[in-house]
Design an enzyme around this catalytic site. Structure first.
Site: not given
Length: 213
Positions: A121, A139
């Site tokens: 991420k 997310d």
């Protein structure tokens, strides 16, 4: 309606509503973005931006972070939560940037994820927002909305990332990250979604189930 037609409509509506959007983390350099993204784990972007406003005045370079006192850095970032691990990772990350990358933030996914505190991420945030490399960032907003919209059935962020990469055109990867975040903040709020105000409701299987309840 085919799945491709559904996705095309979702992408069109998101773009009409939010346009091309920018990264929500304030930064002026790739290393600032990297540090801010590490701090954003389990923390709101707004809180991170408050902290980094002073933090980046105090620590003005990768070298400053690499040489930071652990306890002092912990105090500086305390309000972002999980500050013990975050401070330790930021120092280790910047030390490795100096030792192996001449203080520069790499754009390569493997090189980024080899840094302390950097997972897919975080790496994809840097790759997409600084280097313009098409990347899907999963997310909490992207994870939740992707499931509600029926774009994936997975809960694991990495599996969701690969699911979205298969069905979203590559030139839309960067935009959809921030567009879904914007939508999650404005309309599809986790505990109080405004389904009746949502321009995506027609295409949202999860939202339709919620409104029927």
């Amino acid at each position: 309606m085919t799945k491709k037609e559904k996705i095309d409509q979702i992408l069109l509506l998101l773009r009409e509503q939010y346009g091309p959007t920018k990264c929500y983390l304030d930064h002026e350099t790739p290393w600032q973005l990297l540090v801010a993204t590490i701090l954003s784990a389990q923390c709101t972007d707004d809180r991170v931006n408050i902290v980094t406003k002073d933090l980046f005045q105090k620590y003005k370079s990768v070298k400053d972070f690499a040489e930071a006192d652990l306890k002092e850095l912990e105090k500086d970032i305390h309000s972002t939560g999980f500050y013990h691990n975050k401070a330790k990772n930021i120092i280790a990350c910047c030390q490795k940037l100096l030792a192996e990358h001449n203080g520069e933030v790499p754009s390569d996914l493997e090189a980024l994820t080899s840094l302390a505190g950097v997972g897919r991420k975080t790496a994809n945030v840097v790759r997409g927002n600084w280097y313009g490399i098409p990347s899907i960032v999963v997310d909490t907003h992207v994870k939740r909305l992707s499931n509600l919209l029926g774009l994936t059935k997975n809960q694991d962020p990495v599996k969701i990332e690969f699911d979205l990469m298969k069905i979203i055109p590559e030139d839309k990867w960067i935009d959809i990250n921030t567009q879904l975040i914007a939508h999650g903040r404005k309309i599809c709020i986790a505990r109080r979604p405004k389904c009746n105000e949502c321009f995506l409701l027609t295409y949202c299987t999860g939202g339709q189930k919620l409104t029927k309840r």
